[in-house]
Design an enzyme around this catalytic site. Structure first.
Site, PDB file in Angstrom:
ATOM      1  CB  CYS A  25     -10.033   5.406  -0.137  1.00 14.40           C
ATOM      2  SG  CYS A  25      -8.545   6.048   0.652  1.00 14.40           S
ATOM      3  CB  THR A  26      -6.532   1.879   2.336  1.00 17.46           C
ATOM      4  OG1 THR A  26      -5.933   3.164   2.073  1.00 17.46           O
ATOM      5  CG2 THR A  26      -6.062   0.871   1.324  1.00 17.46           C
ATOM      6  CG  HIS A  27      -6.663   6.290   4.661  1.00 18.33           C
ATOM      7  ND1 HIS A  27      -5.895   5.552   3.794  1.00 18.33           N
ATOM      8  CD2 HIS A  27      -5.800   6.998   5.422  1.00 18.33           C
ATOM      9  CE1 HIS A  27      -4.614   5.812   4.014  1.00 18.33           C
ATOM     10  NE2 HIS A  27      -4.529   6.689   5.000  1.00 18.33           N
TER      11      HIS A  27
ATOM     12  CE1 TYR B 299       2.869   5.413  -3.296  1.00 14.27           C
ATOM     13  CE2 TYR B 299       1.696   3.589  -4.298  1.00 14.27           C
ATOM     14  CZ  TYR B 299       2.832   4.093  -3.726  1.00 14.27           C
ATOM     15  OH  TYR B 299       3.934   3.284  -3.580  1.00 14.27           O
ATOM     16  N   GLY B 300      -2.744   9.010  -3.824  1.00 19.98           N
ATOM     17  CA  GLY B 300      -4.077   9.379  -4.319  1.00 19.98           C
ATOM     18  C   GLY B 300      -4.181  10.717  -5.013  1.00 19.98           C
TER      19      GLY B 300
ATOM     20  CD  GLU C 234      -2.304   8.678   6.928  1.00 20.27           C
ATOM     21  OE1 GLU C 234      -1.324   9.291   7.361  1.00 20.27           O
ATOM     22  OE2 GLU C 234      -2.246   7.814   6.035  1.00 20.27           O
TER      23      GLU C 234
ATOM     24  CG  ASP D 229      -1.757   1.232   1.354  1.00 22.23           C
ATOM     25  OD1 ASP D 229      -2.427   1.568   0.361  1.00 22.23           O
ATOM     26  OD2 ASP D 229      -1.738   1.911   2.408  1.00 22.23           O
ATOM     27  CB  SER D 230       0.223   4.756  -0.716  1.00 21.10           C
ATOM     28  OG  SER D 230      -0.994   4.816  -0.009  1.00 21.10           O
TER      29      SER D 230
ATOM     30  CB  CYS E 229      -2.702   1.115  -2.536  1.00 22.66           C
ATOM     31  SG  CYS E 229      -2.892   2.851  -2.944  1.00 22.66           S
ATOM     32  CG  ASN E 230      -9.212   1.280  -2.750  1.00 22.97           C
ATOM     33  OD1 ASN E 230     -10.239   0.812  -3.186  1.00 22.97           O
ATOM     34  ND2 ASN E 230      -8.806   1.039  -1.502  1.00 22.97           N
ATOM     35  CB  THR E 231      -4.475   5.266  -5.516  1.00 21.60           C
ATOM     36  OG1 THR E 231      -5.343   5.951  -4.618  1.00 21.60           O
ATOM     37  CG2 THR E 231      -4.033   6.206  -6.606  1.00 21.60           C
TER      38      THR E 231
HETATM   39  N1  DGL Z   1      -4.015   3.909   0.031  1.00 24.61           N
HETATM   40  C1  DGL Z   1      -4.649   4.966  -0.741  1.00 24.61           C
HETATM   41  C2  DGL Z   1      -5.881   4.385  -1.443  1.00 24.61           C
HETATM   42  O1  DGL Z   1      -6.463   3.410  -1.011  1.00 24.61           O
HETATM   43  C3  DGL Z   1      -5.033   6.152   0.131  1.00 24.61           C
HETATM   44  C4  DGL Z   1      -3.868   6.956   0.599  1.00 24.61           C
HETATM   45  C5  DGL Z   1      -3.075   7.579  -0.519  1.00 24.61           C
HETATM   46  O2  DGL Z   1      -3.579   8.498  -1.197  1.00 24.61           O
HETATM   47  O3  DGL Z   1      -1.967   7.129  -0.739  1.00 24.61           O
HETATM   48  O4  DGL Z   1      -6.279   4.924  -2.447  1.00 24.61           O
END
Ligand code: DGL
Length: 273
Positions: free
Chosen positions: A191-193, A46-47, A157, A14-15, A77-79
């Site tokens: 998104c993971t968050h 990453y997003g 976060e 993941d990012s 990571c979704n992105t």
């Molecule tokens: N992990 C990223 C996602 O799921 C979210 C955090 C980021 O922007 O890196 O898209």
């Protein structure tokens, strides 16, 4: 060609710490497996980055895990899943590469009754259109709505996941979809968050929408893939090793909320990509 052996760990990246929500679901579903998790905290987020940059980062993160020996690669990571999955799958075939977008889209298609599905995610995920494409590939009759909710990443976060402030930010983002006549009944947390904000989001959308969190669905997809390829580790103790590209102390502090258990900085190994 990578050597695949059921005793090898499953690589997850993941990012940053967000993918620990996916790791948590994977560990719950696959208790005998060993996991090697990499959080690219040095280059988070990453997003907000371009597809080219995310693809480059994702390839480097994947390389770090593949070099250490893994039997599958999970893009938590979704992105990165949204913009880099085909590149990763092509680069590492026949190593199985699974992202979070397809499993999330599949679940949303199962859940919707009205045929109106909304996706909230980072800017790059929404702009890349991967959720929209994955949903339409399964059900061409869907109406799909998408909106980047960038502030949710910072809120999660920061540990600000409930209360008036958080709900009013949720309302600001989601209000247009609550208007009379809008028939969205399924909201993908792309998104993971975002699962950390599920309570606040749920309070704002009420009974109108079912929330789809792709972590559990992804774990199910990984289970099915391991079975199909006879790569599952069906006995013995599971375990995890954690790698990060920056600041183990922050990773442990923030990451423990995402993983749902305390983490110690001593257990996090720093790596350069
Ligand atoms: N992990 C990223 C996602 O799921 C979210 C955090 C980021 O922007 O890196 O898209």
């Amino acid at each position: 060609m990578p050597h695949l052996d059921s005793e090898l760990p499953i690589g997850v990246f993941d990012s940053g710490v967000g993918g620990l929500t996916v790791l948590r679901a994977l560990e719950a579903r696959l208790p005998n497996e060993r996991f090697l998790y990499l959080g690219d905290t040095a280059r988070l987020p990453y997003g907000t980055k371009s597809p080219r940059t995310v693809q480059r980062y994702a390839l480097q993160a994947a390389e770090c895990l593949v070099d250490r020996g893994v039997k599958a690669l999970i893009v938590a990571c979704n992105t990165a899943s949204a913009v880099a999955l085909p590149v990763l799958a092509a680069r590492y075939a026949p190593l199985p590469v699974i992202g979070v977008v397809d499993p999330g889209a599949a679940r949303a298609c199962e859940r919707t009754r009205s045929g109106c599905v909304a996706v909230i995610a980072t800017e790059s995920t929404i702009a890349g259109g991967a959720y929209q494409a994955a949903l339409l590939e399964r059900r061409g009759d869907l109406s799909i709505f998408g909106r980047p909710c960038s502030l949710f990443v910072a809120l999660a976060e920061e540990g600000w996941t409930r209360g008036d402030l958080v709900e009013s930010i949720c309302r600001e983002y989601l209000e247009p979809w609550l208007a009379p006549g809008v028939r969205i009944d399924t909201l993908v947390l792309g998104c993971t968050h975002f699962p950390l904000l599920a309570d606040a989001i749920g309070r704002v959308v009420g009974e109108r929408m079912v929330l789809v969190d792709s972590a559990a669905t992804t774990a199910e997809a990984v289970y099915a893939m391991l079975e199909e390829l006879a790569l599952g580790r069906n006995e013995g103790e599971g375990g995890r090793a954690l790698l990060a590209t920056d600041d183990a102390v922050r990773f442990a502090r923030v990451g423990s909320r995402f993983l749902g258990e305390p983490l110690s900085a001593d257990c996090i190994q720093l790596v350069d990509l």
